[in-house]
Write a protein that holds these residues in place. Sequence first.
Motif, PDB file in Angstrom:
ATOM      1  N   GLY A  22     117.428  67.871  28.047  1.00 29.98           N
ATOM      2  CA  GLY A  22     118.271  67.833  29.235  1.00 29.98           C
ATOM      3  C   GLY A  22     117.689  66.884  30.265  1.00 29.98           C
ATOM      4  N   THR A  23     118.182  67.002  31.477  1.00 33.94           N
ATOM      5  CA  THR A  23     117.712  66.186  32.586  1.00 33.94           C
ATOM      6  C   THR A  23     116.453  66.803  33.176  1.00 33.94           C
ATOM      7  N   ALA A  24     115.466  65.975  33.446  1.00 38.36           N
ATOM      8  CA  ALA A  24     114.218  66.473  34.021  1.00 38.36           C
ATOM      9  C   ALA A  24     114.440  66.953  35.452  1.00 38.36           C
ATOM     10  N   ASN A  38     111.192  76.974  41.074  1.00 40.51           N
ATOM     11  CA  ASN A  38     112.390  77.566  40.474  1.00 40.51           C
ATOM     12  C   ASN A  38     112.969  76.575  39.489  1.00 40.51           C
ATOM     13  N   TYR A  39     113.239  77.056  38.264  1.00 38.07           N
ATOM     14  CA  TYR A  39     113.712  76.173  37.198  1.00 38.07           C
ATOM     15  C   TYR A  39     114.701  76.922  36.317  1.00 38.07           C
ATOM     16  N   ALA A  40     115.842  76.300  36.065  1.00 43.87           N
ATOM     17  CA  ALA A  40     116.853  76.880  35.179  1.00 43.87           C
ATOM     18  C   ALA A  40     116.666  76.304  33.783  1.00 43.87           C
ATOM     19  N   THR A  41     116.264  77.150  32.850  1.00 41.47           N
ATOM     20  CA  THR A  41     116.062  76.728  31.467  1.00 41.47           C
ATOM     21  C   THR A  41     117.419  76.533  30.807  1.00 41.47           C
ATOM     22  N   SER A 120     107.240  67.735  36.696  1.00 36.83           N
ATOM     23  CA  SER A 120     108.521  67.469  36.042  1.00 36.83           C
ATOM     24  C   SER A 120     108.666  68.493  34.935  1.00 36.83           C
ATOM     25  N   LEU A 121     109.826  69.142  34.881  1.00 42.43           N
ATOM     26  CA  LEU A 121     110.131  70.133  33.848  1.00 42.43           C
ATOM     27  C   LEU A 121     111.355  69.677  33.086  1.00 42.43           C
ATOM     28  N   ILE A 122     111.335  69.909  31.777  1.00 41.04           N
ATOM     29  CA  ILE A 122     112.481  69.554  30.954  1.00 41.04           C
ATOM     30  C   ILE A 122     112.603  70.553  29.814  1.00 41.04           C
ATOM     31  N   THR A 123     113.839  70.888  29.458  1.00 44.11           N
ATOM     32  CA  THR A 123     114.100  71.755  28.310  1.00 44.11           C
ATOM     33  C   THR A 123     114.646  70.892  27.188  1.00 44.11           C
ATOM     34  N   CYS A 124     114.118  71.087  25.984  1.00 39.15           N
ATOM     35  CA  CYS A 124     114.623  70.392  24.806  1.00 39.15           C
ATOM     36  C   CYS A 124     115.101  71.433  23.795  1.00 39.15           C
ATOM     37  N   THR A 125     116.159  71.110  23.077  1.00 34.94           N
ATOM     38  CA  THR A 125     116.661  71.973  22.014  1.00 34.94           C
ATOM     39  C   THR A 125     116.481  71.262  20.680  1.00 34.94           C
ATOM     40  N   GLY A 126     116.521  72.037  19.609  1.00 40.17           N
ATOM     41  CA  GLY A 126     116.341  71.469  18.275  1.00 40.17           C
ATOM     42  C   GLY A 126     114.883  71.290  17.904  1.00 40.17           C
ATOM     43  N   ALA A 127     113.975  71.935  18.642  1.00 43.35           N
ATOM     44  CA  ALA A 127     112.545  71.813  18.369  1.00 43.35           C
ATOM     45  C   ALA A 127     112.148  72.743  17.225  1.00 43.35           C
TER      46      ALA A 127
END
Length: 135
Positions: A22-24, A38-41, A120-127
Amino acid sequence: MPALLLLLLLWASPSWGALACGTASNSTATGTDPWNINYATDAGSNRVVILRLMARNGGSATPDPTGVTQAGNAMTMKLNTSTAPSNANEGWIYYIVSPTSGSNTVAIDWSTVPSHATASLITCTGADQDRRSVV
């Protein structure tokens, strides 16, 4: 950022398909301990949250994270560049597989309160959830 890109490329597995991120989300702080972000996963399956953290302390003792959590769950440190003089920027990369979904807090505790910090936080899928050793 090259280390983060390499990290993402190594995490993907052909058997899982493409790794999509997603977007960082970026944040800064001055003199904050603990630092709560605060971070929305992002939603999705086979997720990983990656944190890039940088800090400095303007000539005093080097600030080191003593604990980093996402929704109260410990994140794993993968990279530590804390070898420079105490007035230089220090950097770390943390991650957590199968993170808690939704809006949560990423909490960072410090050994010494930094004069300036960025994250910087980022969520990745498909890991690939089983390949933690290559992160």
